[in-house]
Motif scaffolding. Structure first.
Motif, PDB file in Angstrom:
ATOM      1  N   LEU A  24      -0.815  13.742   3.239  1.00  0.00           N
ATOM      2  CA  LEU A  24      -1.348  12.376   2.993  1.00  0.00           C
ATOM      3  C   LEU A  24      -2.084  11.411   3.878  1.00  0.00           C
ATOM      4  CD1 LEU A  24       2.117  11.179   2.610  1.00  0.00           C
ATOM      5  CD2 LEU A  24       0.586  10.750   0.740  1.00  0.00           C
ATOM      6  N   ASP A  28      -5.595  10.773   1.675  1.00  0.00           N
ATOM      7  CA  ASP A  28      -6.257   9.843   1.450  1.00  0.00           C
ATOM      8  C   ASP A  28      -6.591   8.331   2.572  1.00  0.00           C
ATOM      9  OD1 ASP A  28      -4.162   8.122  -0.882  1.00  0.00           O
ATOM     10  OD2 ASP A  28      -2.400   8.535   0.449  1.00  0.00           O
ATOM     11  N   ARG A  41      -9.469   6.160  -0.214  1.00  0.00           N
ATOM     12  CA  ARG A  41      -9.485   5.873  -1.693  1.00  0.00           C
ATOM     13  C   ARG A  41     -10.005   4.378  -1.670  1.00  0.00           C
ATOM     14  NH1 ARG A  41      -3.751   6.223  -4.743  1.00  0.00           N
ATOM     15  NH2 ARG A  41      -3.995   7.586  -3.461  1.00  0.00           N
ATOM     16  N   TYR A 121       1.902   5.660   4.381  1.00  0.00           N
ATOM     17  CA  TYR A 121       1.518   5.686   3.125  1.00  0.00           C
ATOM     18  C   TYR A 121       2.166   5.628   1.162  1.00  0.00           C
ATOM     19  CZ  TYR A 121      -1.405   8.253   6.464  1.00  0.00           C
ATOM     20  OH  TYR A 121      -1.611   8.363   7.904  1.00  0.00           O
ATOM     21  N   ILE A 122       3.136   5.908   1.202  1.00  0.00           N
ATOM     22  CA  ILE A 122       3.946   5.212   0.133  1.00  0.00           C
ATOM     23  C   ILE A 122       3.550   3.798  -0.087  1.00  0.00           C
ATOM     24  CG2 ILE A 122       6.015   5.678  -0.835  1.00  0.00           C
ATOM     25  CD1 ILE A 122       6.268   8.173   0.509  1.00  0.00           C
ATOM     26  N   GLU A 125       0.322   3.381  -1.497  1.00  0.00           N
ATOM     27  CA  GLU A 125      -0.588   3.626  -2.657  1.00  0.00           C
ATOM     28  C   GLU A 125       0.915   2.827  -3.916  1.00  0.00           C
ATOM     29  OE1 GLU A 125      -0.025   8.475  -1.463  1.00  0.00           O
ATOM     30  OE2 GLU A 125       1.229   7.957  -3.006  1.00  0.00           O
ATOM     31  N   HIS A 129      -0.980   1.808  -7.006  1.00  0.00           N
ATOM     32  CA  HIS A 129      -0.841   2.037  -8.237  1.00  0.00           C
ATOM     33  C   HIS A 129      -1.017   0.229  -9.252  1.00  0.00           C
ATOM     34  CE1 HIS A 129       1.852   5.807  -6.998  1.00  0.00           C
ATOM     35  NE2 HIS A 129       0.656   5.379  -6.195  1.00  0.00           N
ATOM     36  N   GLN A 210      -4.539   9.315 -10.577  1.00  0.00           N
ATOM     37  CA  GLN A 210      -4.021   8.857  -9.181  1.00  0.00           C
ATOM     38  C   GLN A 210      -2.643   8.943  -9.225  1.00  0.00           C
ATOM     39  OE1 GLN A 210      -6.739   8.316  -6.533  1.00  0.00           O
ATOM     40  NE2 GLN A 210      -7.791   9.647  -7.302  1.00  0.00           N
ATOM     41  N   ASP A 214       0.041  10.893  -7.035  1.00  0.00           N
ATOM     42  CA  ASP A 214       0.645  10.288  -5.647  1.00  0.00           C
ATOM     43  C   ASP A 214       2.270  10.328  -6.039  1.00  0.00           C
ATOM     44  OD1 ASP A 214      -1.327   9.307  -4.494  1.00  0.00           O
ATOM     45  OD2 ASP A 214      -1.087   7.174  -5.585  1.00  0.00           O
ATOM     46  N   GLU A 215       3.025   9.804  -7.367  1.00  0.00           N
ATOM     47  CA  GLU A 215       4.229   9.844  -7.637  1.00  0.00           C
ATOM     48  C   GLU A 215       4.661  10.693  -7.946  1.00  0.00           C
ATOM     49  OE1 GLU A 215       6.198   7.580  -9.300  1.00  0.00           O
ATOM     50  OE2 GLU A 215       4.852   6.227  -8.350  1.00  0.00           O
ATOM     51  N   HIS A 218       5.621  11.024  -4.641  1.00  0.00           N
ATOM     52  CA  HIS A 218       7.021  10.891  -3.726  1.00  0.00           C
ATOM     53  C   HIS A 218       8.574  11.570  -4.460  1.00  0.00           C
ATOM     54  CE1 HIS A 218       3.861   6.919  -4.160  1.00  0.00           C
ATOM     55  NE2 HIS A 218       3.778   7.952  -3.260  1.00  0.00           N
TER      56      HIS A 218
END
Length: 294
Positions: A24, A28, A41, A121-122, A125, A129, A210, A214-215, A218
């Motif tokens: 991450l 990122d 990003r 970070y999540i 993110e 989104h 992107q 990310d997902e 997660h």
């Protein structure tokens, strides 16, 4: 295919946490919680802004029709597929965005954005989104305002935010698995609907990449925080969570069909969905089966 409901050993969990945080930080860049941005990003976005891409010709989705149904719970029966697709895109991130904002207000997320915690970070993110999905719709000539999920979903999200992690994390894992399935199917549908103009479709693919990367990360992060009992609970809850999410976005049923949606979700094969993306996070167990924790 990795079985997401097989528990990791303590050593595997520790290794995952270390590697995922490093990933991450590299992908990122530096997190800025107050502005919900990342240094790396933002550079990606500056590049996109210098290369704007829009469909040409007659609009495939009428803005006034989109606006009218974006504010409704259930669409009219006769909506065309491009409009249904646009509505699915617009509504998919509502719950996660609302949940991150609510958790931030509660103080359950780090106020200053701890760069040593993957949850920082999540959380950021998820804000990206929303921005990405807005830009996806701009490619097809539609402007979107992010709205909150319906009241019943808000209550569920608020309850989850207040639950102990041992109770909320199985639900989080289910929600992330559903998210990968949703975006994967929407991307395939975009290729069918908008393939007549390769340039705009390529931009949609670039933006969706992107989110997909990310997902999938997660999903693996949520899995890494659960033991065998909690993963078993998540597996049993997955069809219930999926139906609950989809009932709040009936456009999905009209566009893709209930059977296809549930099949994609229950397969829970998130890593195959991310295979086309070279910058995806690869779990340490991607090349070997995970042995059940002792």
């Amino acid at each position: 295919m990795i079985d997401l409901f097989t528990p990791l050993s303590p050593a595997q969990k520790e290794d995952f946490q270390r590697r995922y945080l490093a990933y991450l930080q590299g992908r990122d860049g530096e997190p800025q919680w107050q502005t919900h941005t990342f240094s790396v990003r933002e550079a990606f976005y500056r590049d996109l802004e210098q290369r704007p891409v829009r469909r040409t010709g007659a609009p495939v989705v009428l803005q006034d029709v989109f606006n009218r149904h974006h504010e409704r719970y259930r669409p009219e029966e006769k909506l065309d597929e491009p409009t249904l697709w646009a509505l699915c895109v617009a509504k998919t991130n509502r719950g996660e965005r609302f949940g991150v904002e609510y958790a931030h207000r509660l103080g359950t997320l780090e106020r200053d954005g701890d760069p040593g915690n993957p949850k920082t970070y999540i959380g950021i993110e998820e804000f990206y989104h929303t921005r990405i999905l807005r830009d996806v719709l701009r490619v097809i000539g539609v402007e979107m305002e992010m709205l909150n999920p319906k009241a019943s979903q808000q209550l569920l999200i608020k309850a989850m935010a207040r639950l102990p992690e041992s109770m909320s994390l199985p639900l989080v894992l289910c929600g992330e698995i559903c998210g990968v399935a949703f975006f994967h199917l929407l991307l395939h549908k975009a290729r069918e609907l908008f393939g007549d103009q390769p340039g705009p479709l390529a931009r949609i693919e670039e933006l969706f990449a992107q989110i997909m990367v990310d997902e999938v990360g997660h999903v693996h992060f949520a899995r890494s925080r659960l033991d065998g009992t909690s993963l078993g609970i998540a597996k049993r809850l997955l069809p219930l969570v999926a139906r609950g999410l989809l009932d709040g976005m009936p456009e999905y049923y009209q566009l893709l069909g209930r059977e296809r949606l549930m099949e994609e979700i229950l397969r829970a094969d998130v890593d195959t969905a991310a295979l086309p993306y070279p910058d995806r996070f690869i779990p340490f167990d991607a090349e070997a089966p995970v042995r059940p924790a002792a």
